[in-house]
Design an enzyme around this catalytic site. Structure first.
Site, PDB file in Angstrom:
ATOM      1  N   GLY A 187       5.817-131.699 -63.407  1.00  0.00           N
ATOM      2  CA  GLY A 187       6.998-132.430 -63.836  1.00  0.00           C
ATOM      3  C   GLY A 187       8.293-131.677 -63.665  1.00  0.00           C
ATOM      4  N   ARG A 212      11.892-113.851 -59.084  1.00  0.00           N
ATOM      5  CA  ARG A 212      11.587-114.602 -60.296  1.00  0.00           C
ATOM      6  C   ARG A 212      10.961-113.688 -61.354  1.00  0.00           C
ATOM      7  NH1 ARG A 212       8.256-115.717 -56.140  1.00  0.00           N
ATOM      8  NH2 ARG A 212       6.021-115.344 -56.440  1.00  0.00           N
ATOM      9  N   HIS A 243      14.195-117.964 -46.041  1.00  0.00           N
ATOM     10  CA  HIS A 243      13.856-118.288 -47.425  1.00  0.00           C
ATOM     11  C   HIS A 243      13.775-116.996 -48.216  1.00  0.00           C
ATOM     12  CE1 HIS A 243      10.356-118.072 -50.235  1.00  0.00           C
ATOM     13  NE2 HIS A 243      11.019-119.049 -50.826  1.00  0.00           N
TER      14      HIS A 243
END
Length: 306
Positions: free
Chosen positions: A260, A112, A108
């Site tokens: 969301g 960011r 992984h």
């Protein structure tokens, strides 16, 4: 901070996604990445790329996202009240590779960038990221190579950078309810905004570009080893630990699901096949037992001969 500076970060991330996908597809030799472009109603979007049923990689996902909004959700500002009332942009590249062979580790990586702005005030920004390795069958030379590569890319930024982010990685990727590490670690950093933007961006670039240098030699060395159903079943069992960590402890996964985010992209990290077994115990002195005994406990891999 200028728009051109933010655009420079985005340009790097898009190019990094392209480069990683190209080299992973070449290493696989039979499968290609399928791209899914998506948009977010509140602002932004991304491109998710997934390779499935390859010769080397059972599944590999490499996701780019750039999302924005007028305000951050309450869950994001609870511990950082200085972010309240600010517009934000968050962008990054995140990837998870699930190889077919039990002798190739799962891996992984992500890099960011986050910035929150408010008229008349200085922007709040930081970088984060890292990479980590999750073997099923341990090879000491692979672990040493992985950590030496991480140490080399950290070296230009200070002698304390590797040990600091190595420890952070060991601490973060720990499955508390199992009392065991997810893998053998690597690097993990977050909230990086000192000493200045240029240095932080350069380090983040070094981590993103160093991932394949650390990972692909291991893939090439292990992909021709033969394996059978016994090794496959242990691989599927250990993948269960990956699922448990991501759904119970991983901050990025939880934040995305609670706010969301795009579920398909968030759960791209899940392995395609996995199994659980009640109270599994590896046979004494077996290669499976060696993973628990020799590789999952925290080690200083730089002290081992290469």
């Amino acid at each position: 901070m200028s728009l051109s500076t933010i655009a420079e970060v985005k340009t790097f991330l898009l190019a990094l996604q392209d480069r990683i996908c190209t080299q992973l597809a070449q290493a696989d030799g039979s499968a290609v990445f399928n791209e899914d472009r998506w948009t977010r109603e509140e602002g932004g979007g991304g491109r998710s790329r997934v390779l499935t049923e390859g010769a080397v990689f059972e599944q590999a996902g490499v996701n780019f996202s750039h999302v924005s909004g007028a305000t951050l959700p309450a869950s994001a500002t609870a511990h950082r009240p200085e972010l309240a009332g600010r517009s934000f942009q968050a962008m990054g590249v995140s990837l998870v590779i699930h190889p077919r062979s039990p002798y190739i580790p799962t891996s992984h990586a992500n890099v960011r960038f986050f910035i929150a702005e408010k008229p008349g005030e200085e922007p709040v920004w930081w970088f984060g990221g890292g990479f980590d390795l999750t073997p099923f069958y341990g090879f000491e030379e692979d672990a040493v190579h992985w950590h030496r590569t991480a140490e080399r890319l950290c070296a230009p930024f200070g002698e304390q950078v590797y040990p600091k982010y190595k420890k952070w990685c060991d601490d973060y990727f720990f499955i508390k309810h199992r009392n065991e590490a997810r893998g053998i670690g690597g690097l993990f950093f977050d909230d990086l905004n000192t000493p200045d933007f240029a240095t932080c961006f350069a380090f983040t670039q070094a981590v993103g570009e160093g991932f394949l240098e650390a990972y692909l030699p291991i893939v090439e060395k292990r992909k021709t080893l033969s394996w059978g159903d016994h090794e496959r079943q242990f691989q599927l069992y250990r993948r269960g630990r990956y699922v448990e960590f991501n759904l119970v402890w991983d901050r990025g996964t939880l934040f995305g699901l609670q706010t969301g985010g795009r579920t398909e992209s968030i759960l791209m990290s899940m392995p395609p096949l996995v199994r659980w077994e009640y109270n599994y115990q590896p046979a004494e002195d077996s290669p499976e037992a060696a993973l628990y005994r020799d590789f999952l406990p925290v080690r200083d891999w730089l002290k081992e001969p290469e």
